[in-house]
Design a protein around this motif. Structure first.
Motif, PDB file in Angstrom:
ATOM      1  N   HIS A 177      -7.426  -4.577  -4.369  1.00  0.00           N
ATOM      2  CA  HIS A 177      -7.343  -3.513  -5.461  1.00  0.00           C
ATOM      3  C   HIS A 177      -6.434  -3.767  -6.562  1.00  0.00           C
ATOM      4  O   HIS A 177      -6.498  -2.959  -7.256  1.00  0.00           O
TER       5      HIS A 177
ATOM      6  N   GLU B  23     -10.502  -0.978   2.942  1.00  0.00           N
ATOM      7  CA  GLU B  23     -11.872  -1.229   2.096  1.00  0.00           C
ATOM      8  C   GLU B  23     -12.362  -3.021   1.066  1.00  0.00           C
ATOM      9  O   GLU B  23     -11.577  -2.768   0.127  1.00  0.00           O
TER      10      GLU B  23
ATOM     11  N   ARG C  28     -11.409   3.319 -11.022  1.00  0.00           N
ATOM     12  CA  ARG C  28     -12.743   3.027  -9.423  1.00  0.00           C
ATOM     13  C   ARG C  28     -12.666   2.397  -8.557  1.00  0.00           C
ATOM     14  O   ARG C  28     -12.752   2.985  -7.189  1.00  0.00           O
ATOM     15  N   TYR C  29     -11.838   1.200  -8.566  1.00  0.00           N
ATOM     16  CA  TYR C  29     -11.258   0.265  -7.403  1.00  0.00           C
ATOM     17  C   TYR C  29      -9.666   0.866  -7.271  1.00  0.00           C
ATOM     18  O   TYR C  29      -9.570   0.478  -5.895  1.00  0.00           O
TER      19      TYR C  29
ATOM     20  N   TYR D 101       0.538  -1.201  -0.149  1.00  0.00           N
ATOM     21  CA  TYR D 101      -0.007   0.171   0.142  1.00  0.00           C
ATOM     22  C   TYR D 101       0.904   1.437  -0.015  1.00  0.00           C
ATOM     23  O   TYR D 101       1.929   1.513   0.352  1.00  0.00           O
TER      24      TYR D 101
ATOM     25  N   GLY E 146      -2.721   3.893  -2.385  1.00  0.00           N
ATOM     26  CA  GLY E 146      -3.943   2.643  -2.743  1.00  0.00           C
ATOM     27  C   GLY E 146      -2.369   1.572  -3.468  1.00  0.00           C
ATOM     28  O   GLY E 146      -1.667   1.357  -2.903  1.00  0.00           O
TER      29      GLY E 146
ATOM     30  N   SER F  99      -7.562   3.269  -6.490  1.00  0.00           N
ATOM     31  CA  SER F  99      -7.153   4.472  -5.685  1.00  0.00           C
ATOM     32  C   SER F  99      -7.174   4.006  -4.060  1.00  0.00           C
ATOM     33  O   SER F  99      -7.262   4.867  -3.027  1.00  0.00           O
ATOM     34  N   LYS F 100      -8.853   2.799  -3.844  1.00  0.00           N
ATOM     35  CA  LYS F 100      -9.202   3.127  -3.042  1.00  0.00           C
ATOM     36  C   LYS F 100      -8.232   2.422  -2.143  1.00  0.00           C
ATOM     37  O   LYS F 100      -7.472   1.818  -2.021  1.00  0.00           O
TER      38      LYS F 100
END
Length: 368
Positions: free
Chosen positions: A132, A127, A119-120, A11, A60, A122-123
């Motif tokens: 991701h 979560e 959409r996913y 991360y 992310g 950089s989550k």
């Protein structure tokens, strides 16, 4: 009730600050699948994100250029996006972005410009479904995410590079309209440049590369480039453009491809082209980095400029087929020159950033 497996991921909390985190691997929702990461390559985009230069992805789970093995299939997943039957244990290459099919870009048929592409990506990892990105032991392939089965017999180390560099280049050159007997100048002989040389060769074009690093020039020759313009020898724009004209009968190239990622290369490109030539801009991906440019020269020469980001998702299938058919003709197996364990990701990034290695790949260890 049997416990779920756990997996690790890398991360990015802020530029150049990495954390290794561990999460339970979720069950796939209908239409999704869980994959184990076989190898994840360090692409130039990862370096942009890691340094904080990417315009959209600032944090992310890192990683996108990947080869995976199917671990679990969600309800309803029986084939890949080309209709090939898929089952647990199959090797797949997933498209690294989302195609939502609902935004204005998708509705206009420009799937590569999907407004929800990241959409996913950089989550935050806490979560669900956590995985991701592909610098991890597992990867979650969402219901609206294209993926393709890797052809039987294609070297997994070669297949891993299909879902970014090669797909991008094939899409860009097709959008630009490279034809048989064109002369194509490639600015830069990194991963994108080598793929551009190979694809242009297979389209029946003559190829010229502009490069100044010995190892890259040698690799470009191995990939079948017809001519090299060494910018250490031809050290001005005028000298390089004159050299290209001499190699093209005094005319200039039909097509030029910017994959150096240097703003000044874009300004130079129009001088390498013939009147009415076509220019493909792909390498400069970080907004805010500028260069002086001569728009009058562009107009007087009537140059067409095509710029592309990402690729339409079905190009990944074409890229895998291209590798399956042509990997024996080009030294794709030598493009990855360094392997690192997932825990050694910082070393892989630093060595990639300093160009101590050409292309690094991460090999996660899986606990079963």
């Amino acid at each position: 009730m049997a416990s779920r497996p756990t997996g690790r991921l890398i991360y990015l909390d802020e530029p150049e600050k990495l954390e290794t985190q561990e999460y339970e691997v979720p069950e796939p929702e209908p239409g999704a699948l869980i994959a184990e990461v076989v190898r994840a390559n360090v692409c130039g985009s990862e370096l942009h994100i890691w340094r904080g230069h990417h315009p959209q992805v600032k944090e992310g789970v890192l990683g996108h250029e990947v080869l995976c093995r199917v671990a679990e299939l969600g309800d309803g997943v029986t084939t890949d996006y080309a209709g090939e039957p898929i089952e647990v244990g199959d090797l797949i290459a997933p498209v690294y972005y989302i195609t939502c099919q609902r935004c204005y870009s998708c509705q206009a048929g420009q799937f590569h410009l999907c407004q929800n592409a990241y959409r996913y990506w950089s989550k935050p990892p806490e979560e669900p479904p956590h995985f991701h990105g592909t610098f991890s032991t597992h990867y979650y392939v969402h219901p609206d995410q294209y993926f393709y089965k890797v052809p039987d017999g294609l070297d997994p180390g070669i297949a891993a590079g299909a879902n970014c560099a090669l797909s991008q280049v094939m899409f860009g050159l097709d959008e630009t309209g490279v034809e048989y007997d064109d002369t194509v100048v490639v600015q830069g002989a990194g991963g994108l440049g080598l793929n551009a040389i190979a694809y242009a060769n297979e389209q029946g074009a003559e190829t010229i590369v502009v490069e100044g690093v010995d190892g890259r020039i040698e690799r470009a020759r191995e990939f079948g480039v017809d001519y090299v313009v060494d910018f250490r020898e031809y050290d001005t724009v005028e000298a390089r453009s004159e050299r290209v004209r001499k190699l093209t009968g005094g005319i200039g190239a039909d097509v030029a491809v910017e994959v150096a990622g240097v703003p000044a290369a874009f300004a130079e490109g129009i001088h390498l082209l013939r009147d009415g030539g076509r220019y493909l801009e792909m390498g400069n991906v970080s907004p805010g980095h500028t260069t002086q440019f001569d728009p009058g020269a562009l107009t007087r020469k009537s140059i067409d400029i095509t710029s592309v980001v990402r690729y339409n998702p079905w190009y990944l299938h074409r890229a895998l087929d291209f590798l399956d058919e042509n990997s024996d003709s080009y030294p794709y197996d030598e493009l990855i020159d360094a392997e690192f364990a997932l825990d050694d990701v910082e070393e892989a990034l630093h060595k990639s950033d300093s160009r101590a290695v050409t292309r690094a790949t991460l090999i996660p260890e899986h606990k079963h």
